[in-house]
Design a protein around this motif. Structure first.
Motif, mmCIF file in Angstrom:
data_model
loop_
_atom_site.group_PDB
_atom_site.id
_atom_site.type_symbol
_atom_site.label_atom_id
_atom_site.label_comp_id
_atom_site.label_asym_id
_atom_site.label_seq_id
_atom_site.Cartn_x
_atom_site.Cartn_y
_atom_site.Cartn_z
ATOM 1 N N GLY A 195 7.800 -151.959 -64.486
ATOM 2 C CA GLY A 195 9.168 -151.622 -64.079
ATOM 3 C C GLY A 195 9.283 -150.136 -63.854
ATOM 4 N N THR A 196 8.492 -149.609 -62.930
ATOM 5 C CA THR A 196 8.300 -148.157 -62.820
ATOM 6 C C THR A 196 9.532 -147.402 -62.336
ATOM 7 O OG1 THR A 196 6.739 -146.477 -62.033
ATOM 8 C CG2 THR A 196 7.384 -148.180 -60.448
ATOM 9 N N GLY A 197 10.453 -148.065 -61.624
ATOM 10 C CA GLY A 197 11.635 -147.352 -61.133
ATOM 11 C C GLY A 197 11.247 -146.267 -60.151
ATOM 12 N N THR A 198 11.505 -145.016 -60.487
ATOM 13 C CA THR A 198 11.143 -143.893 -59.613
ATOM 14 C C THR A 198 9.696 -143.469 -59.793
ATOM 15 O OG1 THR A 198 11.879 -142.300 -61.278
ATOM 16 C CG2 THR A 198 13.494 -142.987 -59.628
ATOM 17 N N GLY A 199 8.985 -144.043 -60.766
ATOM 18 C CA GLY A 199 7.594 -143.697 -61.001
ATOM 19 C C GLY A 199 7.368 -142.582 -62.001
ATOM 20 N N ILE A 200 8.421 -142.142 -62.696
ATOM 21 C CA ILE A 200 8.297 -140.962 -63.546
ATOM 22 C C ILE A 200 7.336 -141.178 -64.714
ATOM 23 C CG2 ILE A 200 10.377 -141.553 -64.892
ATOM 24 C CD1 ILE A 200 10.880 -138.513 -65.147
ATOM 25 N N LEU A 201 7.333 -142.356 -65.346
ATOM 26 C CA LEU A 201 6.445 -142.576 -66.496
ATOM 27 C C LEU A 201 4.982 -142.656 -66.045
ATOM 28 C CD1 LEU A 201 8.468 -145.083 -68.718
ATOM 29 C CD2 LEU A 201 8.532 -142.581 -68.680
ATOM 30 N N GLY A 202 4.742 -143.290 -64.905
ATOM 31 C CA GLY A 202 3.381 -143.324 -64.373
ATOM 32 C C GLY A 202 2.878 -141.928 -64.038
ATOM 33 N N MET A 203 3.759 -141.084 -63.484
ATOM 34 C CA MET A 203 3.354 -139.711 -63.159
ATOM 35 C C MET A 203 3.094 -138.908 -64.433
ATOM 36 S SD MET A 203 5.532 -138.666 -59.723
ATOM 37 C CE MET A 203 7.145 -138.779 -60.496
ATOM 38 N N CYS A 204 3.868 -139.197 -65.488
ATOM 39 C CA CYS A 204 3.594 -138.540 -66.785
ATOM 40 C C CYS A 204 2.187 -138.879 -67.268
ATOM 41 C CB CYS A 204 4.619 -138.983 -67.831
ATOM 42 S SG CYS A 204 6.252 -138.233 -67.652
ATOM 43 N N ALA A 205 1.789 -140.145 -67.104
ATOM 44 C CA ALA A 205 0.457 -140.563 -67.541
ATOM 45 C C ALA A 205 -0.620 -139.871 -66.720
ATOM 46 C CB ALA A 205 0.330 -142.081 -67.422
ATOM 47 N N TYR A 229 -1.647 -147.519 -62.865
ATOM 48 C CA TYR A 229 -1.079 -148.567 -62.032
ATOM 49 C C TYR A 229 0.407 -148.702 -62.401
ATOM 50 C CZ TYR A 229 -6.056 -149.523 -61.837
ATOM 51 O OH TYR A 229 -7.404 -149.379 -61.704
ATOM 52 N N ALA A 230 1.179 -149.170 -61.441
ATOM 53 C CA ALA A 230 2.613 -149.363 -61.696
ATOM 54 C C ALA A 230 3.083 -150.567 -60.900
ATOM 55 C CB ALA A 230 3.401 -148.118 -61.302
ATOM 56 N N CYS A 231 4.080 -151.271 -61.412
ATOM 57 C CA CYS A 231 4.668 -152.395 -60.672
ATOM 58 C C CYS A 231 6.184 -152.269 -60.693
ATOM 59 C CB CYS A 231 4.215 -153.735 -61.248
ATOM 60 S SG CYS A 231 4.728 -154.044 -62.946
ATOM 61 N N GLU A 232 6.810 -152.749 -59.629
ATOM 62 C CA GLU A 232 8.263 -152.694 -59.496
ATOM 63 C C GLU A 232 8.716 -153.864 -58.637
ATOM 64 O OE1 GLU A 232 11.964 -152.333 -59.710
ATOM 65 O OE2 GLU A 232 10.843 -150.778 -60.783
ATOM 66 N N LEU A 233 9.664 -154.652 -59.136
ATOM 67 C CA LEU A 233 10.139 -155.842 -58.435
ATOM 68 C C LEU A 233 11.096 -155.508 -57.295
ATOM 69 C CD1 LEU A 233 10.221 -158.914 -58.178
ATOM 70 C CD2 LEU A 233 12.029 -158.933 -59.910
ATOM 71 N N SER A 234 12.009 -154.555 -57.519
ATOM 72 C CA SER A 234 12.991 -154.195 -56.486
ATOM 73 C C SER A 234 12.286 -153.539 -55.305
ATOM 74 C CB SER A 234 14.034 -153.236 -57.064
ATOM 75 O OG SER A 234 14.733 -152.569 -56.033
ATOM 76 N N LYS A 235 12.522 -154.077 -54.106
ATOM 77 C CA LYS A 235 11.905 -153.504 -52.900
ATOM 78 C C LYS A 235 12.381 -152.074 -52.683
ATOM 79 C CE LYS A 235 11.151 -154.578 -47.984
ATOM 80 N NZ LYS A 235 11.862 -153.492 -47.288
ATOM 81 N N THR A 236 13.659 -151.845 -52.909
ATOM 82 C CA THR A 236 14.197 -150.501 -52.718
ATOM 83 C C THR A 236 13.556 -149.514 -53.682
ATOM 84 O OG1 THR A 236 16.321 -151.370 -51.954
ATOM 85 C CG2 THR A 236 16.307 -149.117 -52.772
ATOM 86 N N MET A 237 13.485 -149.874 -54.969
ATOM 87 C CA MET A 237 12.899 -148.968 -55.956
ATOM 88 C C MET A 237 11.393 -148.814 -55.740
ATOM 89 S SD MET A 237 15.452 -147.790 -57.493
ATOM 90 C CE MET A 237 14.534 -146.761 -58.618
ATOM 91 N N TYR A 238 10.726 -149.877 -55.300
ATOM 92 C CA TYR A 238 9.295 -149.789 -54.998
ATOM 93 C C TYR A 238 9.047 -148.752 -53.901
ATOM 94 C CZ TYR A 238 5.067 -151.020 -52.379
ATOM 95 O OH TYR A 238 3.889 -150.961 -51.674
#
Length: 844
Positions: free
Chosen positions: A188-198, A207-216
């Protein structure tokens, strides 16, 4: 630049001129004529087919036929929609966009259909394309703002602006990566901030996944802008659908997520973590085994807290509404179930920010621990739903009306760091509210609460109160489903009263319950609103009755009394139409005036049953209340004559949404309604006056847009998420909003529903600043005039309406005495506000 003076090269073969095809020309000509004839006879489906043929065979007619083609498309789409031919509808739009791919009007119209049918991501794409083609297109801009509220909810801005929350997550991720968690999945990465922190912490694979097409798509843009597009793989899917090695090459050593809601489990974190432990994560660390290849989760776990409280804002209390006794209504339930029994049709809680509730709240118990959960223990996660129901006793600390249980939690990111969503914390979170059947508590009472996790939710239920050794059941059921025997009661009178209370709410209560939205419940609690309508309707109906009697006396003077007795059997009836949204008692209030036939737009069968029971119990004849065209899907269709002979005496329009905005198409409905009124009839309300004032509010800024890179840990996120900033912030409670008033309230705009000639589309208002500061927003509200004297304010303390605020893109610095110019515009039924200033010293 190419050499503009160069002579054109000659090809080997000169291009032949295309020969005219008489048969083709004849087909185009006859089809164009047929299209126009079908359009004239309102055969829109056939007209659309003919236009498609013409424009595909003869594209040179596109400019000539564009307006007629659009009109035909829209009318044919309405017909297809009305009969449920949704696939055909979208096929027609696809064919139209093949012919006119850059037509912003067709793109916007298709977006409206998509949005209404729940395809919000796709709708946003069409509105966005329309705006790119024509940035000043107001319909597309307003539609994009509407869909933006759905796709990127306002909490995204608050969360990203919460520097403390972001920093704690970053520090926990950094510690985990440095301790050996080298492969990371952000669920549920949203804007990707936690993945970028990693990635910034040194993780080898992210890796990151996001269900919402807009947020993806947003996350992909953000990651690219921060130079990490080659090192973070983002998947547009649910984590529950992910597989190794199909989606990621191998199991990861760290999962980071914040898929939690105000009630902790409402976004499915338990299910996603169970799946992750079984399919995506390395096995958890086992203390007795020295194995470096282990997995872990951030957050590591959570502690849930609760508290019983009194809060008038939450309470559902109606006994009389607009002069009508509500005793026969049966049980009116909100969609939030306060039962301990799981029910798929209802959620167990709603959400509120307790610190902003009007009138505040009173704690009736000390905070208690409801649950502890370890996200790194898969056996505990799997056993959560089968845990035994826990029953706890809570001493009551002060007298008050029990209205709800409030719940919050502490999210443990690791052994050292945590985040709290408590009501006293400076947090972006709301609290979960579990409503309770109201009950008066006294000091020394004990409240018995049951806690369970029988389905996807954490459920809390107040089942009983212990008072003077006697158990008083609150769940209104005394049967074998409840374990344990009632405590022996030395007071038989109290025991009898308790038993009678249970009998009173037994079989009939179950049969007669009716589901209402929370906003509909709040409306019922708004006594001023209903009393004002009662007074205004009574006044109008009295005037019209006098007019009818005068006309009747005039006709009697010219005809035989015996003949007229039969002809006037129903001539004195007045017709009132209520087209309010959702459940409304206004039609019943009108019918209670006598000699009125009222038409209600309430559609749900159980809600109609409630109105029928209330009509019977309040001595309103059954034939004086009718439910108007339940089968009609087009709400405009309700605005028709009640019969061939009559016009409406009054039409009640629902003008303001609960969120604080004018309802869409209000002015168009009012225009139609005016044509259907009898002489002397009236639209309710007849006029709406918009008021506002200048404020400085950092809270509104934080909830409306990400404020630079500092709160997002230096990552470049703001320009991308701020594309979804909307200029008007809704669902505000102005009485609890943190802000400084920089002016007095002023009249901004007037919408006259009875006199179209009195309306205007823009107005400039000059407001003098009473204090120095930064103008960040213009909150606004409405005085709703039912007639010249009776009005209702959406700002009153017991209003069911919230307020809205126009948030300025750039704050405006002012000094005391400066004059601020507000440009207020009305487009259809949407109000927009912009501001510029003029200093007092330059004012003549």
């Amino acid at each position: 630049m190419p050499n503009a003076s160069a002579r054109p090269k000659h090809s080997r073969r000169t291009r032949r001129r295309r020969r005219e095809d008489p048969a083709r020309n004849e087909l185009v000509s006859s089809s164009l004529e047929s299209a126009q004839q079908c359009l004239f006879s309102q055969d829109y489906g056939t007209a659309f087919v003919h236009y498609l043929l013409v424009l595909n065979l003869a594209p040179m007619f596109k400019d000539f036929a564009k307006e007629s083609f659009r009109f035909t498309l829209f009318k044919w789409a309405e017909e297809l929609d009305s009969v449920g031919r949704i696939q055909d509808l979208f096929d027609c739009y696809e064919q139209a966009l093949e012919l006119f791919p850059a037509d912003e009007v067709i793109l916007n119209s298709m977006g409206e259909h998509l949005f209404r049918m729940g395809f919000r991501d796709e709708a946003a794409g069409h509105f966005h394309k329309a705006l790119k083609l024509r940035p000043d297109y107001p319909e597309a801009r307003e539609n994009f703002y509407r869909v933006a509220n759905w796709l990127v909810e306002r909490w995204h801005f608050l969360m990203l602006n919460d520097h403390g929350r972001n920093l704690k997550y970053q520090q926990a991720i950094q510690k985990a990566v440095q301790s050996g968690c080298n492969t990371v999945l952000d669920i549920g990465t949203g804007t990707g901030i936690l993945g970028m922190c990693a990635k910034k912490a040194g993780a080898a694979e992210v890796y990151a996944c996001e269900l919402s097409k807009t947020m993806y798509e947003l996350a992909c843009e953000v990651v690219t802008a921060n130079g990490m597009d080659g090192s973070i793989k983002i998947l547009h899917m649910k984590s529950l659908e992910m597989e190794v090695p199909k989606d990621i090459p191998h199991r990861v050593s760290l999962v980071v997520t914040e898929t939690v809601d105000a009630g902790l489990f409402g976004e499915g974190i338990i299910e996603s973590l169970i799946h992750a432990w079984h399919h995506l994560l390395l096995p958890p660390q086992i203390p007795s085994v020295n194995n470096s290849a282990t997995g872990r989760v951030i957050p590591a776990g959570a502690t849930v807290f609760g508290m019983a409280l009194e809060c008038v804002e939450i309470r559902l209390c109606v006994s009389e509404v607009g002069g009508l006794s509500m005793a026969a209504a049966g049980e009116l339930r909100s969609p939030v179930s306060c039962s301990s029994e799981p029910d798929d049709s209802t959620e167990p809680y709603t959400t509120e920010r307790l610190s902003r509730l009007p009138g505040g709240y009173k704690p009736l118990t000390e905070p208690f621990t409801a649950l502890n959960i370890d996200f790194n223990n898969v056996q505990e996660l799997e056993g959560l739903s089968s845990r035994e129901v826990q029953q706890i006793r809570l001493p009551v600390i002060q007298e008050g009306e029990l209205d709800a249980l409030a719940v919050w939690f502490q999210l443990h990111l690791d052994e050292e760091s945590s985040l709290s969503t408590g009501p006293q914390e400076d947090t972006c979170w709301e609290q979960a509210i579990y409503p309770v059947h109201s009950f008066a508590l006294k000091p020394r009472d004990e409240l018995i609460v049951e806690i369970s996790c029988r389905d996807a939710y954490l459920r809390l239920c107040c089942v009983a109160v212990l008072r003077d050794g006697h158990e008083i059941r609150l769940d209104k059921r005394l049967d074998s489903r409840h374990s344990g025997n009632p405590i022996s009661n030395p007071n038989p009178e109290a025991e009898l009263c308790s038993a009678l209370a249970c009998l009173q709410t037994g079989q009939n209560q179950t049969k007669d319950f009716c589901m209402l939205e929370c906003s509909e419940m709040a409306l019922l609690n708004n006594q001023d609103y209903h009393q004002s309508f009662c007074s205004a309707l009574e006044k109008l109906i009295s005037q019209l009755k006098v007019k009818c009697r005068n006309q009747e006396q005039g006709s009697l003077a010219q005809s035989d009394l015996a003949d007229s007795a039969n002809s006037t059997d129903r001539s004195d009836l007045l017709y009132v139409l209520d087209v309010s949204e959702g459940f409304s008692l206004l039609s019943l209030i009108a019918a209670s005036q006598g000699h009125v036939k009222a038409y209600s737009s309430v559609e749900k069968n159980k809600q109609q049953d409630v109105l029928k029971r209330l009509a019977h119990s309040n001595n309103i004849p059954e034939q004086q209340l009718e439910f108007w065209l339940n089968h009609m899907e087009d709400e405009q269709g309700m605005l028709q004559r009640p019969s061939r002979e009559k016009l409406w005496s009054a039409i009640i329009l629902d003008c303001v949404e609960t969120c604080g905005l004018i309802r869409q198409k209000l002015m168009e409905k009012a225009s139609l309604a005016r044509c259907l009124l009898e002489e002397g009839g009236r639209i309710f309300p007849e006029r709406i006056v918009v008021y506002g004032l200048l404020v400085e509010s950092d809270t509104l800024l934080l909830e409306s847009a990400v404020q630079g890179q500092e709160p997002t840990l230096g990552f470049n996120i703001a320009p991308f998420i701020n594309q979804f900033t909307v200029p008007v912030h809704v669902f505000l409670d102005f009485s609890t909003l943190e802000c400084r008033h920089l002016s007095e309230s002023v009249e901004l705009f007037v919408l006259d529903l009875m006199d179209a000639n009195a309306n205007y589309i823009n107005r400039e208002v000059k407001v003098q600043a009473s204090s120095a500061g930064r103008i960040t927003a213009v909150p606004f509200w409405y005085h709703i005039y039912l007639d010249q004297e009776i009005r209702v304010s959406t700002l009153s303390h017991n209003s069911h309406w919230k307020q809205a605020a126009a948030v300025l893109q750039q704050p405006l610095e002012v000094r005391a005495g400066d004059w601020v110019h507000l440009a207020v515009k009305l487009h259809k039924s949407t109000i927009s506000i912009s501001a510029h200033w003029e200093t007092g010293s330059t004012k003549s």
